[in-house]
Design a protein around this motif. Structure first.
Motif, mmCIF file in Angstrom:
data_model
loop_
_atom_site.group_PDB
_atom_site.id
_atom_site.type_symbol
_atom_site.label_atom_id
_atom_site.label_comp_id
_atom_site.label_asym_id
_atom_site.label_seq_id
_atom_site.Cartn_x
_atom_site.Cartn_y
_atom_site.Cartn_z
ATOM 1 N N ALA A 121 0.820 -1.215 0.000
ATOM 2 C CA ALA A 121 0.000 0.000 0.000
ATOM 3 C C ALA A 121 0.852 1.263 0.000
ATOM 4 N N ALA A 122 2.073 1.161 0.490
ATOM 5 C CA ALA A 122 2.951 2.329 0.517
ATOM 6 C C ALA A 122 3.318 2.797 -0.878
ATOM 7 N N GLU A 123 3.132 1.933 -1.876
ATOM 8 C CA GLU A 123 3.461 2.304 -3.257
ATOM 9 C C GLU A 123 2.334 3.062 -3.940
ATOM 10 N N LEU A 124 1.156 3.102 -3.320
ATOM 11 C CA LEU A 124 0.007 3.783 -3.905
ATOM 12 C C LEU A 124 0.080 5.274 -3.584
ATOM 13 N N GLU A 125 0.127 6.102 -4.610
ATOM 14 C CA GLU A 125 0.185 7.550 -4.429
ATOM 15 C C GLU A 125 -1.157 8.171 -4.808
ATOM 16 N N LEU A 126 -1.802 8.786 -3.843
ATOM 17 C CA LEU A 126 -3.095 9.407 -4.085
ATOM 18 C C LEU A 126 -2.913 10.833 -4.595
ATOM 19 N N THR A 127 -3.894 11.297 -5.362
ATOM 20 C CA THR A 127 -3.869 12.677 -5.826
ATOM 21 C C THR A 127 -4.315 13.606 -4.703
ATOM 22 N N ALA A 128 -4.052 14.889 -4.869
ATOM 23 C CA ALA A 128 -4.484 15.871 -3.881
ATOM 24 C C ALA A 128 -5.999 15.863 -3.734
ATOM 25 N N GLU A 129 -6.702 15.638 -4.845
ATOM 26 C CA GLU A 129 -8.167 15.600 -4.803
ATOM 27 C C GLU A 129 -8.659 14.387 -4.014
ATOM 28 N N GLU A 130 -8.009 13.254 -4.202
ATOM 29 C CA GLU A 130 -8.409 12.046 -3.473
ATOM 30 C C GLU A 130 -8.140 12.202 -1.978
ATOM 31 N N ILE A 131 -7.003 12.793 -1.647
ATOM 32 C CA ILE A 131 -6.690 13.027 -0.241
ATOM 33 C C ILE A 131 -7.703 13.977 0.384
ATOM 34 N N ALA A 132 -8.062 15.035 -0.353
ATOM 35 C CA ALA A 132 -9.020 16.007 0.160
ATOM 36 C C ALA A 132 -10.387 15.376 0.381
ATOM 37 N N ALA A 133 -10.777 14.466 -0.503
ATOM 38 C CA ALA A 133 -12.074 13.806 -0.354
ATOM 39 C C ALA A 133 -12.126 12.975 0.926
ATOM 40 N N ILE A 134 -11.021 12.310 1.253
ATOM 41 C CA ILE A 134 -10.988 11.520 2.481
ATOM 42 C C ILE A 134 -10.843 12.425 3.698
ATOM 43 N N ASP A 135 -10.094 13.512 3.547
ATOM 44 C CA ASP A 135 -9.996 14.489 4.634
ATOM 45 C C ASP A 135 -11.365 15.019 5.042
ATOM 46 N N ALA A 136 -12.271 15.094 4.078
ATOM 47 C CA ALA A 136 -13.588 15.683 4.334
ATOM 48 C C ALA A 136 -14.552 14.738 5.043
ATOM 49 N N VAL A 137 -14.133 13.486 5.267
ATOM 50 C CA VAL A 137 -14.986 12.531 5.985
ATOM 51 C C VAL A 137 -15.257 13.056 7.395
ATOM 52 N N GLU A 138 -16.499 12.942 7.822
ATOM 53 C CA GLU A 138 -16.848 13.384 9.179
ATOM 54 C C GLU A 138 -16.167 12.485 10.201
ATOM 55 N N ARG A 139 -15.443 13.112 11.152
ATOM 56 C CA ARG A 139 -14.679 12.306 12.108
ATOM 57 C C ARG A 139 -15.334 12.259 13.474
ATOM 58 N N GLU A 140 -14.547 11.946 14.474
ATOM 59 C CA GLU A 140 -14.943 11.824 15.874
ATOM 60 C C GLU A 140 -15.077 10.362 16.279
ATOM 61 N N GLU A 141 -14.573 9.445 15.500
ATOM 62 C CA GLU A 141 -14.672 8.018 15.827
ATOM 63 C C GLU A 141 -13.365 7.510 16.416
ATOM 64 N N GLU A 142 -13.005 7.999 17.590
ATOM 65 C CA GLU A 142 -11.775 7.535 18.225
ATOM 66 C C GLU A 142 -11.999 6.143 18.789
ATOM 67 N N LEU A 143 -11.121 5.213 18.406
ATOM 68 C CA LEU A 143 -11.258 3.821 18.841
ATOM 69 C C LEU A 143 -10.701 3.595 20.232
ATOM 70 N N PHE A 144 -9.678 4.355 20.590
ATOM 71 C CA PHE A 144 -8.991 4.140 21.864
ATOM 72 C C PHE A 144 -8.904 5.438 22.657
ATOM 73 N N PRO A 145 -10.041 5.936 23.136
ATOM 74 C CA PRO A 145 -10.008 7.170 23.927
ATOM 75 C C PRO A 145 -9.367 6.915 25.294
ATOM 76 N N GLU A 146 -9.022 7.985 25.944
ATOM 77 C CA GLU A 146 -8.415 7.872 27.283
ATOM 78 C C GLU A 146 -9.364 7.127 28.221
#
Length: 274
Positions: free
Chosen positions: A249-274
């Motif tokens: 997977a380290a060989e896969l290079e995403l475009t700036a647009e693809e990175i931005a699309a994933i950046d825009a995913v709604e977050r707050e799903e921390e798996l290991f909170p304090e």
């Protein structure tokens, strides 16, 4: 630290063959922790991987830092973490020595404070880590699950440079301010749980990129994380198929647009909170 984009997270791994296989495939960063209860397993896998490489190559036996065919000990970063009850000043050294013995290494390449809780106190814990660096038992010091103010204090107190901050990072949860802090202060961010506990295959933005690239959602998630300087990842895998896939997977290079699309995913799903 000069860490590869993809290392091996070992939480839950109880078979040294998985570690030895990872080394044979090209992994050069092994991450464990005292609380995982598998430092001896990782150490056995490391020894087996080095021995197998020595048997199949032209390595030289007799020293942990000597060349061993395709895998040299000096090229493998072995990381572990002190748990919250190991962090009192007088406990740091004995705990680290126990870990080094279980791992079968003369020096721990990267030793983390696992969480700034329990017996952690920067004025006692961090100087104890500095002493281990001076003694040669520890080569690099890291912290894990720290917030910005805790990172600032660690950098202020430590004599050794802060080498890495390990933190949860995946398309459903990450803190951009932690990456900016790392860039400003020159340390590596080590992303754990980059596959969001398997949930990356359920995220529409990740799926869309994966389909367009003829890749898996897991590969896209790893590529997205490693595109963020200065991030490296440590996905857990035990089967050869998954080990190979994560490394590739380290060989896969995403475009700036693809990175931005994933950046825009709604977050707050921390798996290991304090």
């Amino acid at each position: 630290m000069d860490l590869p984009p993809v290392g091996l997270g070992t939480m839950g791994i109880d078979d040294p063959d998985a570690v030895a296989t990872a080394l044979a495939l090209g992994y050069r960063h092994l991450d464990t922790a005292r609380i995982y209860g598998n430092e001896a397993v990782v150490g056995e896998g490391l020894a087996d991987g080095l021995a197998a490489s020595d048997a199949n190559g032209d390595g030289v036996a007799g020293g942990e830092d000597l060349a061993r065919g395709g895998v040299r000990r000096e090229d493998v970063t072995v990381a572990t973490k002190l748990w919250i009850d190991d962090l009192a000043g007088d406990d740091v050294g004995p705990a680290a020595r126990e870990s080094a013995d279980r791992l079968g290494v003369g020096a721990i390449d990267l030793l983390y404070v696992h969480r700034p809780r329990g017996d952690y106190g920067p004025e006692a814990t961090l100087p104890a880590l500095d002493r281990l660096v001076e003694e040669g038992l520890v080569r690099n010091v890291g912290v894990s699950n720290f917030e910005l103010d805790q990172l600032d204090r660690a950098i202020e107190v430590l004599d050794a440079p802060l080498a890495a901050h390990q933190t949860e990072l995946h398309p459903l949860f990450y803190k951009p301010e932690l990456l900016e802090h790392a860039r400003e202060h020159g340390y590596t961010v080590v992303a754990y749980s980059p596959l969001a506990g398997g949930r990356v295959s359920e995220i529409d933005a990740v799926i869309e990129v994966a389909e367009a690239r003829d890749a898996t959602p897991e590969a896209v998630a790893i590529a997205w994380a490693t595109a963020k300087e200065p991030v490296v990842t440590i996905p857990k895998a035990s089967s050869e198929r998954h080990l190979r896939a994560n490394l590739a997977a380290a060989e896969l290079e995403l475009t700036a647009e693809e990175i931005a699309a994933i950046d825009a995913v709604e977050r707050e799903e921390e798996l290991f909170p304090e």
